[in-house]
Design a protein around this motif. Structure first.
Motif, PDB file in Angstrom:
ATOM      1  N   LYS A 121       0.837  -1.198   0.000  1.00 29.05           N
ATOM      2  CA  LYS A 121       0.000   0.000   0.000  1.00 29.05           C
ATOM      3  C   LYS A 121       0.871   1.247   0.000  1.00 29.05           C
ATOM      4  CE  LYS A 121      -3.246   2.684   2.616  1.00 29.05           C
ATOM      5  NZ  LYS A 121      -3.841   2.954   3.913  1.00 29.05           N
ATOM      6  N   ALA A 122       1.862   1.267   0.883  1.00 24.12           N
ATOM      7  CA  ALA A 122       2.716   2.447   1.015  1.00 24.12           C
ATOM      8  C   ALA A 122       3.355   2.793  -0.329  1.00 24.12           C
ATOM      9  CB  ALA A 122       3.789   2.207   2.067  1.00 24.12           C
ATOM     10  N   ASN A 123       3.874   1.779  -1.010  1.00 21.47           N
ATOM     11  CA  ASN A 123       4.536   2.028  -2.293  1.00 21.47           C
ATOM     12  C   ASN A 123       3.567   2.502  -3.355  1.00 21.47           C
ATOM     13  OD1 ASN A 123       7.123   1.367  -1.508  1.00 21.47           O
ATOM     14  ND2 ASN A 123       6.835  -0.808  -1.907  1.00 21.47           N
ATOM     15  N   SER A 124       2.415   1.832  -3.456  1.00 21.08           N
ATOM     16  CA  SER A 124       1.535   2.198  -4.564  1.00 21.08           C
ATOM     17  C   SER A 124       0.939   3.586  -4.341  1.00 21.08           C
ATOM     18  CB  SER A 124       0.465   1.129  -4.792  1.00 21.08           C
ATOM     19  OG  SER A 124      -0.322   0.988  -3.647  1.00 21.08           O
ATOM     20  N   VAL A 125       0.606   3.916  -3.081  1.00 20.60           N
ATOM     21  CA  VAL A 125       0.079   5.263  -2.832  1.00 20.60           C
ATOM     22  C   VAL A 125       1.145   6.312  -3.141  1.00 20.60           C
ATOM     23  CG1 VAL A 125      -0.721   6.862  -1.048  1.00 20.60           C
ATOM     24  CG2 VAL A 125      -1.631   4.542  -1.135  1.00 20.60           C
ATOM     25  N   THR A 126       2.372   6.042  -2.721  1.00 18.78           N
ATOM     26  CA  THR A 126       3.445   7.009  -2.970  1.00 18.78           C
ATOM     27  C   THR A 126       3.627   7.245  -4.470  1.00 18.78           C
ATOM     28  OG1 THR A 126       4.569   6.157  -1.013  1.00 18.78           O
ATOM     29  CG2 THR A 126       5.853   7.556  -2.465  1.00 18.78           C
ATOM     30  N   MET A 127       3.696   6.149  -5.222  1.00 14.11           N
ATOM     31  CA  MET A 127       3.869   6.273  -6.667  1.00 14.11           C
ATOM     32  C   MET A 127       2.713   7.055  -7.279  1.00 14.11           C
ATOM     33  SD  MET A 127       6.645   4.693  -7.620  1.00 14.11           S
ATOM     34  CE  MET A 127       6.735   3.869  -9.187  1.00 14.11           C
ATOM     35  N   GLU A 128       1.493   6.730  -6.832  1.00  9.73           N
ATOM     36  CA  GLU A 128       0.298   7.375  -7.363  1.00  9.73           C
ATOM     37  C   GLU A 128       0.299   8.871  -7.084  1.00  9.73           C
ATOM     38  OE1 GLU A 128      -3.629   6.044  -5.798  1.00  9.73           O
ATOM     39  OE2 GLU A 128      -2.875   4.133  -6.618  1.00  9.73           O
ATOM     40  N   GLU A 129       0.560   9.213  -5.805  1.00  8.59           N
ATOM     41  CA  GLU A 129       0.521  10.616  -5.427  1.00  8.59           C
ATOM     42  C   GLU A 129       1.597  11.410  -6.153  1.00  8.59           C
ATOM     43  OE1 GLU A 129      -1.816  12.154  -3.416  1.00  8.59           O
ATOM     44  OE2 GLU A 129      -2.763  10.191  -3.662  1.00  8.59           O
ATOM     45  N   MET A 130       2.755  10.793  -6.319  1.00  9.28           N
ATOM     46  CA  MET A 130       3.828  11.483  -7.031  1.00  9.28           C
ATOM     47  C   MET A 130       3.468  11.628  -8.506  1.00  9.28           C
ATOM     48  SD  MET A 130       6.094  12.265  -4.836  1.00  9.28           S
ATOM     49  CE  MET A 130       7.559  12.626  -5.781  1.00  9.28           C
ATOM     50  N   ALA A 131       2.855  10.587  -9.055  1.00  7.98           N
ATOM     51  CA  ALA A 131       2.474  10.651 -10.467  1.00  7.98           C
ATOM     52  C   ALA A 131       1.451  11.763 -10.690  1.00  7.98           C
ATOM     53  CB  ALA A 131       1.926   9.308 -10.923  1.00  7.98           C
ATOM     54  N   LYS A 132       0.521  11.921  -9.722  1.00  4.43           N
ATOM     55  CA  LYS A 132      -0.474  12.992  -9.847  1.00  4.43           C
ATOM     56  C   LYS A 132       0.191  14.357  -9.957  1.00  4.43           C
ATOM     57  CE  LYS A 132      -4.168  10.903  -7.142  1.00  4.43           C
ATOM     58  NZ  LYS A 132      -4.703  10.935  -5.771  1.00  4.43           N
ATOM     59  N   MET A 133       1.339  14.493  -9.324  1.00  4.74           N
ATOM     60  CA  MET A 133       2.058  15.761  -9.367  1.00  4.74           C
ATOM     61  C   MET A 133       3.028  15.809 -10.550  1.00  4.74           C
ATOM     62  SD  MET A 133       1.027  17.488  -6.798  1.00  4.74           S
ATOM     63  CE  MET A 133       0.054  17.178  -5.331  1.00  4.74           C
ATOM     64  N   GLY A 134       2.979  14.752 -11.366  1.00  6.79           N
ATOM     65  CA  GLY A 134       3.795  14.773 -12.573  1.00  6.79           C
ATOM     66  C   GLY A 134       5.215  14.280 -12.384  1.00  6.79           C
ATOM     67  N   ILE A 135       5.471  13.573 -11.290  1.00  6.04           N
ATOM     68  CA  ILE A 135       6.814  13.017 -11.113  1.00  6.04           C
ATOM     69  C   ILE A 135       6.728  11.498 -11.153  1.00  6.04           C
ATOM     70  CG2 ILE A 135       8.756  12.762  -9.547  1.00  6.04           C
ATOM     71  CD1 ILE A 135       8.792  15.530  -9.308  1.00  6.04           C
ATOM     72  N   HIS A 136       7.445  10.903 -12.081  1.00  4.34           N
ATOM     73  CA  HIS A 136       7.411   9.454 -12.182  1.00  4.34           C
ATOM     74  C   HIS A 136       8.689   8.886 -11.604  1.00  4.34           C
ATOM     75  CE1 HIS A 136       3.717   9.704 -14.345  1.00  4.34           C
ATOM     76  NE2 HIS A 136       4.253  10.661 -15.074  1.00  4.34           N
ATOM     77  N   LEU A 137       8.542   8.276 -10.448  1.00  4.57           N
ATOM     78  CA  LEU A 137       9.707   7.731  -9.768  1.00  4.57           C
ATOM     79  C   LEU A 137      10.172   6.470 -10.458  1.00  4.57           C
ATOM     80  CD1 LEU A 137       8.518   7.974  -6.088  1.00  4.57           C
ATOM     81  CD2 LEU A 137      10.192   9.405  -7.221  1.00  4.57           C
ATOM     82  N   ARG A 138      11.480   6.247 -10.397  1.00  4.81           N
ATOM     83  CA  ARG A 138      12.016   5.000 -10.929  1.00  4.81           C
ATOM     84  C   ARG A 138      11.441   3.866 -10.094  1.00  4.81           C
ATOM     85  NH1 ARG A 138      17.689   5.768 -10.567  1.00  4.81           N
ATOM     86  NH2 ARG A 138      17.596   4.738  -8.566  1.00  4.81           N
ATOM     87  N   GLU A 139      11.547   4.027  -8.789  1.00  3.81           N
ATOM     88  CA  GLU A 139      10.912   3.073  -7.886  1.00  3.81           C
ATOM     89  C   GLU A 139      10.798   3.733  -6.527  1.00  3.81           C
ATOM     90  OE1 GLU A 139      13.146  -0.249  -6.793  1.00  3.81           O
ATOM     91  OE2 GLU A 139      14.991   0.864  -6.537  1.00  3.81           O
ATOM     92  N   PRO A 140       9.788   3.328  -5.751  1.00  8.37           N
ATOM     93  CA  PRO A 140       9.564   4.011  -4.477  1.00  8.37           C
ATOM     94  C   PRO A 140      10.658   3.754  -3.451  1.00  8.37           C
ATOM     95  CG  PRO A 140       8.018   2.186  -4.762  1.00  8.37           C
ATOM     96  CD  PRO A 140       8.761   2.330  -6.041  1.00  8.37           C
ATOM     97  N   ALA A 141      11.500   2.743  -3.705  1.00  5.63           N
ATOM     98  CA  ALA A 141      12.579   2.449  -2.755  1.00  5.63           C
ATOM     99  C   ALA A 141      13.791   3.335  -2.987  1.00  5.63           C
ATOM    100  CB  ALA A 141      12.991   0.984  -2.853  1.00  5.63           C
ATOM    101  N   GLN A 142      13.705   4.172  -4.012  1.00  5.84           N
ATOM    102  CA  GLN A 142      14.780   5.100  -4.315  1.00  5.84           C
ATOM    103  C   GLN A 142      14.991   6.059  -3.143  1.00  5.84           C
ATOM    104  OE1 GLN A 142      13.604   7.005  -7.909  1.00  5.84           O
ATOM    105  NE2 GLN A 142      15.414   8.303  -7.993  1.00  5.84           N
ATOM    106  N   ALA A 143      16.246   6.328  -2.798  1.00  8.63           N
ATOM    107  CA  ALA A 143      16.507   7.238  -1.682  1.00  8.63           C
ATOM    108  C   ALA A 143      16.189   8.677  -2.083  1.00  8.63           C
ATOM    109  CB  ALA A 143      17.962   7.131  -1.252  1.00  8.63           C
ATOM    110  N   VAL A 144      15.680   9.451  -1.129  1.00  8.43           N
ATOM    111  CA  VAL A 144      15.353  10.845  -1.410  1.00  8.43           C
ATOM    112  C   VAL A 144      16.590  11.622  -1.847  1.00  8.43           C
ATOM    113  CG1 VAL A 144      14.719  12.996  -0.243  1.00  8.43           C
ATOM    114  CG2 VAL A 144      13.256  11.012  -0.039  1.00  8.43           C
TER     115      VAL A 144
END
Ligand SMILES: Nc1ncnc2c1ncn2[C@@H]1O[C@H](COP(=O)(O)OP(=O)(O)OP(=O)(O)O)[C@@H](O)[C@H]1O
Ligand SMILES: [Mg+2]
Lengths: 259, 377
Positions: A121-144
């Motif tokens: 859940k944590a990963n998919s929500v993070t990816m989704e919320e970031m995508a809504k803002m137009g940022i496509h992460l390589r993967e949610p485990a990527q370090a900030v």
């Protein structure tokens, strides 16, 4: 007329003998971007810190959705839906985007007698919320730490939005960014506004303010010089008000109008 | 533990539209680039080395293997505590003194005062946890570096231990614990062995050797090894899969940022100091029950050995980054090298040279790996 999400009336803040704010008023309506402009030391940061519960105002009152409120701590303000994204962002670069996004509010699932973080859940929500803002992460485990400054701003903003912010305060989110990243952040602000969230956008840069602002308040030496609606004021006028007008006009003459 | 079975729970394959600018990373590379990578390489290297130079020395026979397994387990028990504490951003230099202290507490209560051994063990754990709490509380309250606060406790506890031992028995070594532990219900949890039957069967099949009296050369897995495995697995799950684990990372990564979002940083840090004290007491209890005696000078330099294992395992000295599995591998490297040099007949003073070299290589490699993962500059 709609009730403002938050309204600050006649706020004064003294630090000993320093008068950082000498009667500032401002309101934020749902879905508007209210730009707060002012020169260095004008009191912008001090003002938003009273709005987010870090400082108690020496004088003046705060109304949240029409009700008089006193914030004793940043937590109080957070619970009232006032989220602040500071310049330093409160992100931990060594940790992954997901871990940062959910820090302090991790979703859990039960496995036998234990409770584990629900990473699906944590990963998919993070990816989704970031995508809504137009940022496509390589993967949610990527370090900030591997993200650019603009992307980090976006993580911080989408985190605040996801956890139910009604008013989002951004303290100079674009000051350290390049052109492309600045436009990303400005686009993010526009998206946040569409959700009906009120945004307080602090900046030195008149062009950034003009790009997304609905209303503009200029602070100068702890005082409001007034609030103007979009379309009522030009970039030049804003610029003049920020710098206290006169000196800049003189300077502009010397430099041949390039300021 | 295989790398495959331990796949990072955070990397889920499903993703939304891709950004054309992010370079794809091959799955192999992704599986390799992990905090433990340095320790994994080190472990392989060390085993290859000793297989080459000491194969015929008995190092890899059943009893030889048990020998370095037990030594590694000793390091591992301490390393798990030190690892989680270091990730939470603190150090504990009083671990070695705590080992001596807990051992003497057990011996004085059970031998000198004649309490049942279980009561002595529980007292030692209670006192150690209280001291761990005090360490943490002082660090939080004073805002001093934990390095200084726990350095003070290194001396205070060692001094108290020697004083208490001499004041009650006029000696610094107290024997007779084994006799006292006879028939005790709690002591076997620290001093016993498990799977005895399995090893007898293996010996009957001729898979492992027998002593002249007919017993197998290895007659079971010591409880210390079991403790080490349990602590490693529990520590790893706690750190990587739970909410509290996320708070450990956050507290060490940036305590202020963690507080902004409501992480109870002080509680997390104090809990980790208590865990370190707990691990030290597990170590001490196993040792006291096995040797049948306690000595006031036990545990010297153990704090540094634990920290070295943790650092070889890829943890960042300044906190916020690290791995329990890595720390456990660090402990394994440490144990294998220490005992392996002995098997290989190398002059024992060279052990420290070896250790220093390994430490340096591991830290350099780990720094490089960490930069790749975190984008740190
Ligand atoms: N904690 C404090 N104690 C004393 N004086 C303070 C404190 N915080 C701010 N001030 C003073 O209040 C004034 C306003 O500062 P503030 O940080 O609000 O300015 P700002 O508009 O955010 O400036 P900048 O654009 O540089 O960020 C300054 O003169 C500053 O020195
Ligand atoms: Mg400021």
């Amino acid at each position: 007329m709609t009730t403002p999400l938050i309204e600050l009336r006649d706020i004064e803040k003294h630090f000993g003998s320093v008068i950082a704010l000498a009667g500032v008023s401002l309101s934020v309506l749902p879905g508007e971007c209210h730009c707060l402009l002012g020169d260095n030391g004008a009191g912008k940061s001090t003002f938003i810190k009273t709005m987010s519960g870090v400082h108690m105002p020496t004088h003046g009152e705060i109304l949240v959705e029409g009700r008089k409120t006193v914030f004793d701590s940043p937590r109080d303000a957070m619970e009232a839906g006032i989220a602040t994204v500071y310049q330093d962002l409160a992100m931990i670069p060594l940790m992954s985007v997901t871990r940062n996004f959910w820090m302090g509010r991790e979703p859990q699932k039960r496995v036998g007698p234990f409770k584990f973080i629900d990473f699906d859940k944590a990963n998919s929500v993070t990816m989704e919320e970031m995508a809504k803002m137009g940022i496509h992460l390589r993967e949610p485990a990527q370090a900030v730490g591997t993200l650019s400054g603009g992307e980090r701003q976006t993580v911080a903003i989408s985190r605040a939005v996801y956890f139910g912010a009604k008013v989002l305060i951004l303290d100079e989110p674009t000051s350290a960014l390049g052109v492309r990243q600045t436009s990303n952040v400005l686009a993010t602000i526009a998206k946040v506004r569409e959700k009906g969230i009120g945004v307080v956008f602090i900046t030195h840069n008149v062009r950034h303010a003009m790009a997304v602002g609905d209303r503009f308040t200029v602070l100068n030496r702890g005082k409001t010089l007034g609030t103007a609606l979009r379309g009522e004021i030009t970039a030049e006028e804003l610029q003049d008000m920020m710098a206290g007008g006169r000196e800049l006009a003189d300077l502009a003459e010397v430099l041949g109008g390039t300021v | 533990m295989s790398v495959e079975a331990d796949r990072n729970p955070e990397s889920s394959p499903q993703q939304a539209a891709r950004d054309e600018r992010v370079r794809e990373i091959s799955p192999v590379r992704k599986a390799l680039i992990r905090p433990e990578l340095g320790a994994i390489c080190g472990t392989i290297l060390v085993f290859v080395f000793f297989l080459a130079v000491a194969r015929d020395s008995g190092m890899f026979s059943a009893d030889g293997a048990l020998n370095w397994t037990v030594v590694s387990a000793q390091f591992a028990v301490l390393a798990v505590g030190a690892c989680l504490l270091m990730i939470a951003g603190e150090f504990d230099l009083s671990v070695g003194s705590m080992i001596g202290f807990s051992g003497i507490v057990i011996a004085i209560t059970s031998v000198t005062w004649g309490w049942p051994v279980w009561a002595g063990i529980l007292t030692a754990f209670a006192l150690a946890l209280a001291l761990g709490w005090l360490n943490g509380y002082l660090v939080i309250r004073t805002g001093l570096p934990s390095f200084i606060v726990t350095l003070a406790f290194l001396y205070i506890l060692r001094g108290l231990t020697i004083f208490a031992s001499i004041a009650t028995t006029r000696k610094t070594i107290i024997g007779g614990v084994r006799e006292a532990a006879e028939g005790d219900w709690l002591a076997p949890l620290f001093g016993g062995k498990i799977l005895n039957g399995l090893f007898v069967t293996l010996a009957d099949w001729g898979w492992i050797g027998k002593l002249r009296n007919g017993n197998p050369v290895v007659d079971g897995i010591p409880m210390l090894v079991v403790w080490a495995l349990v602590l490693i697995v529990a520590g790893h799950l706690l750190l990587t899969r739970t909410r509290f684990g996320n708070w450990i990372f956050a507290s060490g990564g940036d305590a202020q940022a963690a507080r902004y979002v409501g992480v109870p940083v002080n509680r997390v840090k104090i809990a980790m100091f208590m865990l370190t004290a707990f691990c030290a007491t597990v170590f001490a209890t196993c040792q006291v029950i096995e040797f049948g005696s306690a000595a006031a000078d036990r545990g010297l330099l153990k704090e540094f050995e634990a920290i070295i294992s943790v650092v070889i395992g890829g943890a960042l000295l300044t906190g916020g980054y690290g791995s329990v599995i890595g720390a456990a591998l660090g402990a394994l490297i440490f144990g294998v090298v220490q005992q392996g040099l002995f098997f290989a007949g190398v002059e024992s003073s060279l052990f420290r040279v070896f250790l220093g070299v390994i430490l340096l290589m591991a830290v350099i490699l780990n720094t490089y790996i960490r930069r790749m993962i975190t984008g740190e500059r």
